[in-house]
Design an enzyme around this catalytic site. Sequence first.
Site, mmCIF file in Angstrom:
data_model
loop_
_atom_site.group_PDB
_atom_site.id
_atom_site.type_symbol
_atom_site.label_atom_id
_atom_site.label_comp_id
_atom_site.label_asym_id
_atom_site.label_seq_id
_atom_site.Cartn_x
_atom_site.Cartn_y
_atom_site.Cartn_z
ATOM 1 N N TYR A 71 0.853 -1.188 0.000
ATOM 2 C CA TYR A 71 0.000 0.000 0.000
ATOM 3 C C TYR A 71 0.889 1.238 0.000
ATOM 4 O O TYR A 71 1.786 1.371 0.832
ATOM 5 C CB TYR A 71 -0.921 0.033 1.223
ATOM 6 C CG TYR A 71 -1.956 1.131 1.121
ATOM 7 C CD1 TYR A 71 -3.239 0.848 0.671
ATOM 8 C CD2 TYR A 71 -1.639 2.449 1.420
ATOM 9 C CE1 TYR A 71 -4.178 1.858 0.524
ATOM 10 C CE2 TYR A 71 -2.564 3.464 1.271
ATOM 11 C CZ TYR A 71 -3.832 3.165 0.830
ATOM 12 O OH TYR A 71 -4.758 4.169 0.677
ATOM 13 N N SER A 125 5.363 8.998 13.662
ATOM 14 C CA SER A 125 6.820 8.911 13.588
ATOM 15 C C SER A 125 7.447 9.532 14.828
ATOM 16 O O SER A 125 6.878 10.429 15.453
ATOM 17 C CB SER A 125 7.310 9.634 12.334
ATOM 18 O OG SER A 125 8.680 9.411 12.132
ATOM 19 N N GLN A 181 11.493 14.819 12.131
ATOM 20 C CA GLN A 181 10.359 13.959 12.455
ATOM 21 C C GLN A 181 9.110 14.777 12.741
ATOM 22 O O GLN A 181 8.006 14.392 12.374
ATOM 23 C CB GLN A 181 10.691 13.066 13.649
ATOM 24 C CG GLN A 181 11.779 12.062 13.377
ATOM 25 C CD GLN A 181 11.525 11.265 12.116
ATOM 26 O OE1 GLN A 181 10.551 10.533 12.025
ATOM 27 N NE2 GLN A 181 12.385 11.413 11.120
ATOM 28 N N GLU A 190 11.421 4.696 17.732
ATOM 29 C CA GLU A 190 11.521 4.287 16.335
ATOM 30 C C GLU A 190 12.920 4.611 15.802
ATOM 31 O O GLU A 190 13.591 3.755 15.235
ATOM 32 C CB GLU A 190 10.453 5.023 15.519
ATOM 33 C CG GLU A 190 10.484 4.714 14.036
ATOM 34 C CD GLU A 190 9.527 5.583 13.240
ATOM 35 O OE1 GLU A 190 9.258 5.234 12.076
ATOM 36 O OE2 GLU A 190 9.067 6.621 13.758
ATOM 37 N N HIS A 191 13.340 5.849 15.966
ATOM 38 C CA HIS A 191 14.678 6.294 15.558
ATOM 39 C C HIS A 191 15.436 6.779 16.786
ATOM 40 O O HIS A 191 14.921 7.604 17.545
ATOM 41 C CB HIS A 191 14.602 7.456 14.567
ATOM 42 C CG HIS A 191 13.726 7.219 13.385
ATOM 43 N ND1 HIS A 191 12.428 7.702 13.300
ATOM 44 C CD2 HIS A 191 13.960 6.551 12.225
ATOM 45 C CE1 HIS A 191 11.906 7.346 12.141
ATOM 46 N NE2 HIS A 191 12.805 6.645 11.471
ATOM 47 N N GLU A 229 -1.397 -37.629 27.906
ATOM 48 C CA GLU A 229 -2.396 -36.636 27.504
ATOM 49 C C GLU A 229 -3.701 -37.294 27.064
ATOM 50 O O GLU A 229 -4.598 -36.618 26.562
ATOM 51 C CB GLU A 229 -1.834 -35.778 26.360
ATOM 52 C CG GLU A 229 -0.646 -34.914 26.785
ATOM 53 C CD GLU A 229 -0.122 -34.042 25.655
ATOM 54 O OE1 GLU A 229 -0.624 -34.164 24.515
ATOM 55 O OE2 GLU A 229 0.781 -33.231 25.911
ATOM 56 N N HIS A 255 -2.613 -40.845 18.887
ATOM 57 C CA HIS A 255 -1.244 -40.349 18.779
ATOM 58 C C HIS A 255 -0.261 -41.434 19.231
ATOM 59 O O HIS A 255 0.742 -41.721 18.568
ATOM 60 C CB HIS A 255 -1.040 -39.106 19.667
ATOM 61 C CG HIS A 255 -1.555 -37.828 19.084
ATOM 62 N ND1 HIS A 255 -2.890 -37.590 18.896
ATOM 63 C CD2 HIS A 255 -0.892 -36.712 18.656
ATOM 64 C CE1 HIS A 255 -3.040 -36.379 18.387
ATOM 65 N NE2 HIS A 255 -1.845 -35.823 18.226
#
Length: 440
Positions: A136, A243, A265, A333-334, A421, A426
């Site tokens: 996108y 941001s 930013q 983020e940064h 179990e 199984h």
Amino acid sequence: MTAPFAIRRLNAADPDFGRHLDHLLSWESVSDDSVNQRVLDIIAAVRSRGDAAVVEFTQRFDGLQAASMADLILPRERLELALTRITVAQREALEVAAERVRSYHEKQKQGSWRYTEADGTVLGQQVTPLDRAGLYVPGGKASYPSSVLMNAIPAKVAGVSEVVMVVPTPRGEINEIVLAAACIAGVDRVFTIGGAQAVAALAYGTESVPRVDKIVGPGNIYVATAKRHVFGQVGIDMIAGPSEILVVCDGQTDPDWIAMDLFSQAEHDEDAQSILVSPDAAFLDRVADSIARLLPTMERAEIIRTSLEGRGALIQVADQAQACAVANRIAPEHLELSVADPESWLPEIRHAGAIFMGRYTAEALGDYCAGPNHVLPTSGTARFSSPLGVYDFQKRSSIINCSAEGASVLGRTASVLARGESLTAHARSAEYRILDEKEA
């Protein structure tokens, strides 16, 4: 007359610092009930009516007159044409950035592996790419070609066979540099659709839009809400918040540089967050002066002002250890380490999307062309998540190949655990493969 600029000042020595920091960092998505319901209605319509619904919503929301989906498909030739419509400097910049992004992400590729045990049993892991990824891209004049490179190139490096890009073209407005970036990045198909309807089309498929395995890329609140709803039907990269940047400085960097790094930013939008941490109170004062002096020179001055006054801060700390503790609490983020010896700080940094080391490493370089991905975890999610990368477009399958002897040995262990179990089938499935003593 413009009001005097004022940015929040905090001191880590304050007994209430933790509470003030929590308040500063708090941010909630504005996806209210009305947005949520509209998105659900759009998704339902696309699932039931396919192309017809996508065309209808595109006409309504983008003001684009389209008779059918055929009018909303851009062929490869159109992407190649875009390369001729941008400037030489723009094309060269895209190609340089693309090559650096590709080179960096090539080093992230994971390989398959296996090993053989003494009895001949083979265990391993097979790594395979996704078949198809959806990208996108926001549309209009404010679209971001760098996002095309950062999202599409890792997918192609991973071996994804088909990258499908959706980009809205409000009122028919096409951004040539975005299409040029798509061409350079190797995008395979482009649809000029956007919003929740584009996300739904990628997630469920229509007569024209192929269903993808994962959707990546930024968008507005409707896109983010739609991605949240289709998660599980498809994978998504993340639900990104505003941001953010955290600059840690020892007080020796030019304060104008730091002010502009904070602006980089803050200019994204009013909810963006820019924070400076330093042990030097006088330096914080100098940066505040630089901000006030430089702010009127910025094209997006009002957005920057709103961001810095609403969500920005200058924080004084005692020393390196406290600065790192604050950084890890924020998990930005940064993170810029604008200090003399950033390598000595690195072992103390546990939580950050990307770490920009040294005075010369502006965060903006990472946004565009350094090579590492600029799609990063926000809102403190760097505590448990990572930048977008090749690994986001690869899957891992476990490989188990038992020899007769290995199946016999493992069967005894599996039988005990399965019967514990109360899963008899199984147990018996494993027991059938246990060798008797004369076979062993």
